[in-house]
Design an enzyme around this catalytic site. Structure first.
Site, PDB file in Angstrom:
ATOM      1  N   SER A   6      24.618  24.122 -30.514  1.00  8.43           N
ATOM      2  CA  SER A   6      24.087  25.438 -30.910  1.00  8.43           C
ATOM      3  C   SER A   6      25.010  26.593 -30.537  1.00  8.43           C
ATOM      4  O   SER A   6      24.545  27.685 -30.207  1.00  8.43           O
ATOM      5  CB  SER A   6      22.677  25.647 -30.326  1.00  8.43           C
ATOM      6  OG  SER A   6      21.802  24.659 -30.838  1.00  8.43           O
ATOM      7  N   GLY A  44      21.768  21.212 -32.657  1.00  5.46           N
ATOM      8  CA  GLY A  44      20.905  21.515 -33.789  1.00  5.46           C
ATOM      9  C   GLY A  44      19.540  22.055 -33.393  1.00  5.46           C
ATOM     10  O   GLY A  44      18.635  22.141 -34.224  1.00  5.46           O
ATOM     11  N   ASN A  62      31.983  20.666 -37.458  1.00  6.71           N
ATOM     12  CA  ASN A  62      31.419  19.369 -37.855  1.00  6.71           C
ATOM     13  C   ASN A  62      30.384  19.637 -38.942  1.00  6.71           C
ATOM     14  O   ASN A  62      29.277  20.077 -38.648  1.00  6.71           O
ATOM     15  CB  ASN A  62      30.762  18.710 -36.622  1.00  6.71           C
ATOM     16  CG  ASN A  62      30.006  17.434 -36.994  1.00  6.71           C
ATOM     17  OD1 ASN A  62      30.197  16.891 -38.087  1.00  6.71           O
ATOM     18  ND2 ASN A  62      29.160  16.967 -36.093  1.00  6.71           N
ATOM     19  N   TRP A  63      30.775  19.362 -40.174  1.00  5.00           N
ATOM     20  CA  TRP A  63      29.893  19.706 -41.290  1.00  5.00           C
ATOM     21  C   TRP A  63      28.753  18.702 -41.462  1.00  5.00           C
ATOM     22  O   TRP A  63      27.855  18.916 -42.245  1.00  5.00           O
ATOM     23  CB  TRP A  63      30.696  19.786 -42.596  1.00  5.00           C
ATOM     24  CG  TRP A  63      31.704  20.894 -42.660  1.00  5.00           C
ATOM     25  CD1 TRP A  63      32.096  21.734 -41.639  1.00  5.00           C
ATOM     26  CD2 TRP A  63      32.458  21.294 -43.809  1.00  5.00           C
ATOM     27  NE1 TRP A  63      33.040  22.617 -42.088  1.00  5.00           N
ATOM     28  CE2 TRP A  63      33.284  22.379 -43.412  1.00  5.00           C
ATOM     29  CE3 TRP A  63      32.528  20.855 -45.135  1.00  5.00           C
ATOM     30  CZ2 TRP A  63      34.156  23.009 -44.312  1.00  5.00           C
ATOM     31  CZ3 TRP A  63      33.392  21.480 -46.017  1.00  5.00           C
ATOM     32  CH2 TRP A  63      34.203  22.547 -45.611  1.00  5.00           C
ATOM     33  N   LYS A  64      28.835  17.589 -40.751  1.00  2.48           N
ATOM     34  CA  LYS A  64      27.832  16.510 -40.874  1.00  2.48           C
ATOM     35  C   LYS A  64      27.683  16.125 -42.357  1.00  2.48           C
ATOM     36  O   LYS A  64      28.660  16.176 -43.089  1.00  2.48           O
ATOM     37  CB  LYS A  64      26.505  16.947 -40.250  1.00  2.48           C
ATOM     38  CG  LYS A  64      26.691  17.572 -38.859  1.00  2.48           C
ATOM     39  CD  LYS A  64      25.436  17.648 -38.086  1.00  2.48           C
ATOM     40  CE  LYS A  64      25.685  18.413 -36.796  1.00  2.48           C
ATOM     41  NZ  LYS A  64      24.637  18.252 -35.828  1.00  2.48           N
ATOM     42  N   GLY A  85      28.350  22.698 -35.267  1.00  2.00           N
ATOM     43  CA  GLY A  85      27.641  22.098 -36.394  1.00  2.00           C
ATOM     44  C   GLY A  85      27.183  23.170 -37.364  1.00  2.00           C
ATOM     45  O   GLY A  85      27.954  23.673 -38.175  1.00  2.00           O
ATOM     46  N   GLY A  86      25.916  23.559 -37.244  1.00  2.00           N
ATOM     47  CA  GLY A  86      25.296  24.494 -38.196  1.00  2.00           C
ATOM     48  C   GLY A  86      26.120  25.740 -38.490  1.00  2.00           C
ATOM     49  O   GLY A  86      26.282  26.121 -39.657  1.00  2.00           O
ATOM     50  N   GLU A 138      28.715  17.705 -25.378  1.00  4.47           N
ATOM     51  CA  GLU A 138      27.631  18.113 -26.261  1.00  4.47           C
ATOM     52  C   GLU A 138      26.302  17.629 -25.695  1.00  4.47           C
ATOM     53  O   GLU A 138      25.894  16.481 -25.948  1.00  4.47           O
ATOM     54  CB  GLU A 138      27.830  17.500 -27.651  1.00  4.47           C
ATOM     55  CG  GLU A 138      29.087  17.935 -28.355  1.00  4.47           C
ATOM     56  CD  GLU A 138      28.893  17.981 -29.861  1.00  4.47           C
ATOM     57  OE1 GLU A 138      29.068  19.051 -30.434  1.00  4.47           O
ATOM     58  OE2 GLU A 138      28.528  16.951 -30.447  1.00  4.47           O
ATOM     59  N   HIS A 157      29.865  10.892 -31.709  1.00  6.20           N
ATOM     60  CA  HIS A 157      28.874  11.974 -31.790  1.00  6.20           C
ATOM     61  C   HIS A 157      27.492  11.422 -31.450  1.00  6.20           C
ATOM     62  O   HIS A 157      27.179  10.271 -31.759  1.00  6.20           O
ATOM     63  CB  HIS A 157      28.886  12.571 -33.200  1.00  6.20           C
ATOM     64  CG  HIS A 157      28.104  13.842 -33.300  1.00  6.20           C
ATOM     65  ND1 HIS A 157      26.730  13.853 -33.416  1.00  6.20           N
ATOM     66  CD2 HIS A 157      28.500  15.140 -33.268  1.00  6.20           C
ATOM     67  CE1 HIS A 157      26.321  15.119 -33.464  1.00  6.20           C
ATOM     68  NE2 HIS A 157      27.373  15.910 -33.379  1.00  6.20           N
ATOM     69  N   GLU A 175      24.727  11.813 -32.753  1.00  8.38           N
ATOM     70  CA  GLU A 175      23.957  11.308 -33.912  1.00  8.38           C
ATOM     71  C   GLU A 175      24.407   9.898 -34.269  1.00  8.38           C
ATOM     72  O   GLU A 175      23.610   9.076 -34.712  1.00  8.38           O
ATOM     73  CB  GLU A 175      24.110  12.279 -35.095  1.00  8.38           C
ATOM     74  CG  GLU A 175      23.324  13.563 -34.852  1.00  8.38           C
ATOM     75  CD  GLU A 175      23.869  14.796 -35.535  1.00  8.38           C
ATOM     76  OE1 GLU A 175      24.698  14.685 -36.449  1.00  8.38           O
ATOM     77  OE2 GLU A 175      23.448  15.913 -35.126  1.00  8.38           O
TER      78      GLU A 175
HETATM   79  C1  PEP Z   1      27.305  19.098 -33.484  1.00  2.00           C
HETATM   80  O1  PEP Z   1      26.696  18.461 -34.314  1.00  2.00           O
HETATM   81  O2  PEP Z   1      28.363  18.657 -33.013  1.00  2.00           O
HETATM   82  C2  PEP Z   1      26.735  20.388 -33.080  1.00  2.00           C
HETATM   83  C3  PEP Z   1      27.204  20.953 -31.990  1.00  2.00           C
HETATM   84  O3  PEP Z   1      25.740  20.911 -33.865  1.00  2.00           O
HETATM   85  P1  PEP Z   1      25.086  22.378 -33.736  1.00  2.00           P
HETATM   86  O4  PEP Z   1      26.206  23.353 -33.544  1.00  2.00           O
HETATM   87  O5  PEP Z   1      24.375  22.588 -35.038  1.00  2.00           O
HETATM   88  O6  PEP Z   1      24.174  22.339 -32.565  1.00  2.00           O
END
Ligand code: PEP
Length: 257
Positions: free
Chosen positions: A214, A174, A9-11, A235-236, A168, A96, A98
């Site tokens: 994470s 994040g 997930n590049w956001k 994500g990251g 999640e 998600h 967010e």
């Molecule tokens: C996400 O946004 O779905 C996510 C899991 O982010 P991160 O891996 O950065 O915690």
């Protein structure tokens, strides 16, 4: 043995140039990959066409990060399921945290989107997860139950079979603070049991439940070794090809064990 699916997930990161570079890097790294895990990348909308072109014949599925619950019409700023399918998406992340937090998306809205995604032939990656306050109050399972029942409302067993659920925990997204493998697996097992009650064991046993929060190159192997963790929503760590590739390898190794 269920397949493992790793989705990035590049956001709101990477323009078309950054997208081209990252996908080309992934393609190069995948030359030595012998399979064993499915790979999905979810860049921002403006990068989808470029992403599809550069993916070419590489074993990477393309996904989007959101879509409308409407088919078409006067909905300024929205993008429909069929538009995503037309540019080559086969997946879409829905619900998600967010989107729930900043855009006030509810389980009802996510449910409407899930139905549209399935009707367009897309695989919805549906996110659920508790906040830190909810976990500390001991209501994680109750929150997850409400969310899973809400987002899968009125779906047939045949439709539920086609979705991916992503657990999640909001407090892990994040933050650099991942759920422990045991914490995550407990919730995954709870979700699988719940889905079995809504459908059958047969369907629940095949359901792919990803962990997100994470997950990174260091912790992926131990999370993905858990029996009910069938992949990751990243994500990251999906923004760097070396880290993402390490997670993909960890998933493939977990399958082969
Ligand atoms: C996400 O946004 O779905 C996510 C899991 O982010 P991160 O891996 O950065 O915690």
């Amino acid at each position: 043995m269920r397949k493992k699916i790793i989705a990035g997930n590049w956001k709101m990161n990477k323009d078309i140039h950054g997208t081209a570079t990252l996908i080309q890097e992934l393609r190069d790294r995948l030359k030595d990959f012998r399979g064993g895990a499915e790979i999905v990348v979810c860049p921002p909308f403006p990068s989808l066409v470029v992403a599809k072109t550069i993916i070419g014949d590489a074993p990477i599925r393309l996904g989007a990060q959101n879509m409308s619950h409407q088919d078409d019409g006067a909905y300024t700023g929205e993008v429909s399921a069929s538009m995503l399918a037309a540019v080559g998406c086969t997946c879409v992340i829905l619900g998600h945290s967010e989107r729930r937090q900043y855009f006030k998306e509810t389980n009802e809205l996510v449910n409407a989107k899930v139905k549209k995604a399935l009707a367009a032939g897309l695989t919805p990656i549906i996110c659920v997860g508790e906040t830190l306050e909810e976990r500390e109050s001991g209501v994680t399972d109750a929150i997850i139950t409400t969310q899973v029942r809400g987002v899968l409302h009125e779906l047939s067993s045949g439709e539920i079979e086609k979705v991916i659920l992503a657990y999640e925990p909001v407090w892990a997204i994040g933050t650099g603070k991942n759920a422990t493998p045991e914490q995550a697996n407990d919730v995954h097992r709870h979700i699988r049991k719940l889905v079995s009650q809504m459908t059958s064991w047969n369907v629940a046993e095949k359901l792919v439940i990803q962990y997100g929060g994470s997950m990174n190159a260091q912790n992926a192997a131990v999370l993905l070794a858990q029996p009910d963790i069938d992949g990751g929503l990243i994500g990251g760590a999906s923004l760097k090809s070396d880290a993402f590739m390490t997670i993909i390898q960890a998933a493939a190794e977990a399958v082969s064990q």
